[in-house]
Design an enzyme around this catalytic site. Structure first.
Site, PDB file in Angstrom:
ATOM      1  N   ASP A 210       0.819  -1.213   0.000  1.00  0.00           N
ATOM      2  CA  ASP A 210       0.000   0.000   0.000  1.00  0.00           C
ATOM      3  C   ASP A 210       0.849   1.258   0.000  1.00  0.00           C
ATOM      4  O   ASP A 210       2.078   1.196   0.162  1.00  0.00           O
ATOM      5  CB  ASP A 210      -0.968  -0.014   1.201  1.00  0.00           C
TER       6      ASP A 210
ATOM      7  N   HIS B  96      -6.786  -4.309  10.407  1.00  0.00           N
ATOM      8  CA  HIS B  96      -6.634  -4.254   8.949  1.00  0.00           C
ATOM      9  C   HIS B  96      -5.430  -5.041   8.458  1.00  0.00           C
ATOM     10  O   HIS B  96      -4.426  -5.177   9.138  1.00  0.00           O
ATOM     11  CB  HIS B  96      -6.595  -2.807   8.434  1.00  0.00           C
TER      12      HIS B  96
ATOM     13  N   GLU C 138      -9.436  -1.458   5.550  1.00  0.00           N
ATOM     14  CA  GLU C 138     -10.026  -1.043   6.812  1.00  0.00           C
ATOM     15  C   GLU C 138     -11.316  -1.832   7.077  1.00  0.00           C
ATOM     16  O   GLU C 138     -11.863  -2.466   6.156  1.00  0.00           O
ATOM     17  CB  GLU C 138     -10.344   0.459   6.742  1.00  0.00           C
TER      18      GLU C 138
HETATM   19  P1  PGA Z   1       2.514  -1.307  12.729  1.00  0.00           P
HETATM   20  O1  PGA Z   1       1.383  -1.292  11.616  1.00  0.00           O
HETATM   21  O2  PGA Z   1       3.530  -2.314  12.288  1.00  0.00           O
HETATM   22  O3  PGA Z   1       3.094   0.089  12.716  1.00  0.00           O
HETATM   23  O4  PGA Z   1       1.871  -1.685  14.023  1.00  0.00           O
HETATM   24  C1  PGA Z   1       0.896  -2.492  11.133  1.00  0.00           C
HETATM   25  C2  PGA Z   1      -0.187  -2.248  10.119  1.00  0.00           C
HETATM   26  O5  PGA Z   1      -0.873  -1.215  10.186  1.00  0.00           O
HETATM   27  O6  PGA Z   1      -0.390  -3.124   9.259  1.00  0.00           O
END
Ligand code: PGA
Length: 258
Positions: free
Chosen positions: A67, A144, A149
């Protein structure tokens, strides 16, 4: 689904990197799906270590990132300063330290003029590359996968997605506040691979660390499959799924570990 629990973030990251390195050794022209966020940073550091110390060769590896925020982004050939694009993150945290070819790197283009067309093109490129052999994944505080989301269709493909409040809060805390970007100036939309796209990877490797993720990990792995927690769709993955956790992130699992 295989759930592996390591003592802490460092051990979890080494084990995840070793799975990726094993694939690169077995299939030097493999296609790897990459993730951003704070969790994969130490996994990437270990891959860099394996490249520098043991000659792990990325010269024929192709990558596709999950993404990118919409409205920001870099072309790796252009200068950039303090932007929080995932293109910049990947360049800083992994790509500039290993021998991957620039033309083998794919990251959704946050500056695409026609995002819908770009998304269709991205899906085609994944197909042309033969599909994703291994997809590295984190999990968001709202459950997510990539930027899918809550409420995203479990059949969704690469598309533009509005970001949920919790994601904006989490990413503000982890990244944007440190770059002195105001919360209201953060991008509120992103391009993301869909849940359906992710489920087509041959091997999904999800990593999570810390007690803060324990509740959502339990919901995703042991709860109902629901678009409310898109990571729960991994229960429907028809291929191989490995979930690599540290003790904190695994602390609310009840029946899936012994
Ligand atoms: P994070 O994010 O590794 O910063 O906890 C994970 C994600 O949003 O997929």
């Amino acid at each position: 689904m295989e759930i592996i629990i390591r003592k802490d973030y460092g051990q979890m990251s080494i084990s995840a990197a070793e799975i990726i390195a094993g694939l690169v050794k077995d299939k030097p022209d493999c296609v790897i799906g990459l993730a951003t966020g704070s969790t994969p940073i130490a996994t990437y550091r270990h891959l860099i270590h394996l490249h520098k110390e043991q000659g792990l060769d990325f010269s024929n590896v192709k990558t596709f990132n999950l993404d990118e925020y919409l409205g920001i982004g870099i072309d790796l050939g252009r200068p950039y300063e303090t932007d929080q694009s995932y293109a910049r993150f990947m360049h800083e945290e992994l790509f500039k330290h290993i021998n991957i070819k620039k033309e083998n790197i794919h990251i959704p283009d946050g500056l695409a003029k026609e995002p819908e067309k770009f998304c269709a093109w991205y899906e085609e490129e994944i197909k042309k590359a033969g599909g994703i052999d291994l997809q590295l994944l984190g999990i968001g505080g709202d459950g997510h996968l990539a930027f899918n989301e809550p409420g995203s269709s479990l059949f969704s493909r690469t598309r533009v997605q509005a970001l949920a409040k919790q994601t904006l809060d989490d990413n503000f805390e982890s990244f944007y506040s440190k770059a002195n970007v105001k919360r209201e100036d953060m991008p509120h939309y992103a391009i993301t691979m869909g849940v359906g796209t992710i489920l087509e990877s041959k091997h999904a490797l999800m990593i999570a660390s810390g007690a803060k993720k324990a509740g959502i990990i339990a919901e995703a792995l042991e709860g109902c499959v629901t678009s409310k927690v898109t990571a729960s769709a991994l229960q429907l993955h028809p291929g191989r799924v490995t979930v690599m956790l540290d003790e904190g992130a695994s602390s609310k699992l009840t029946w899936s570990i012994n």
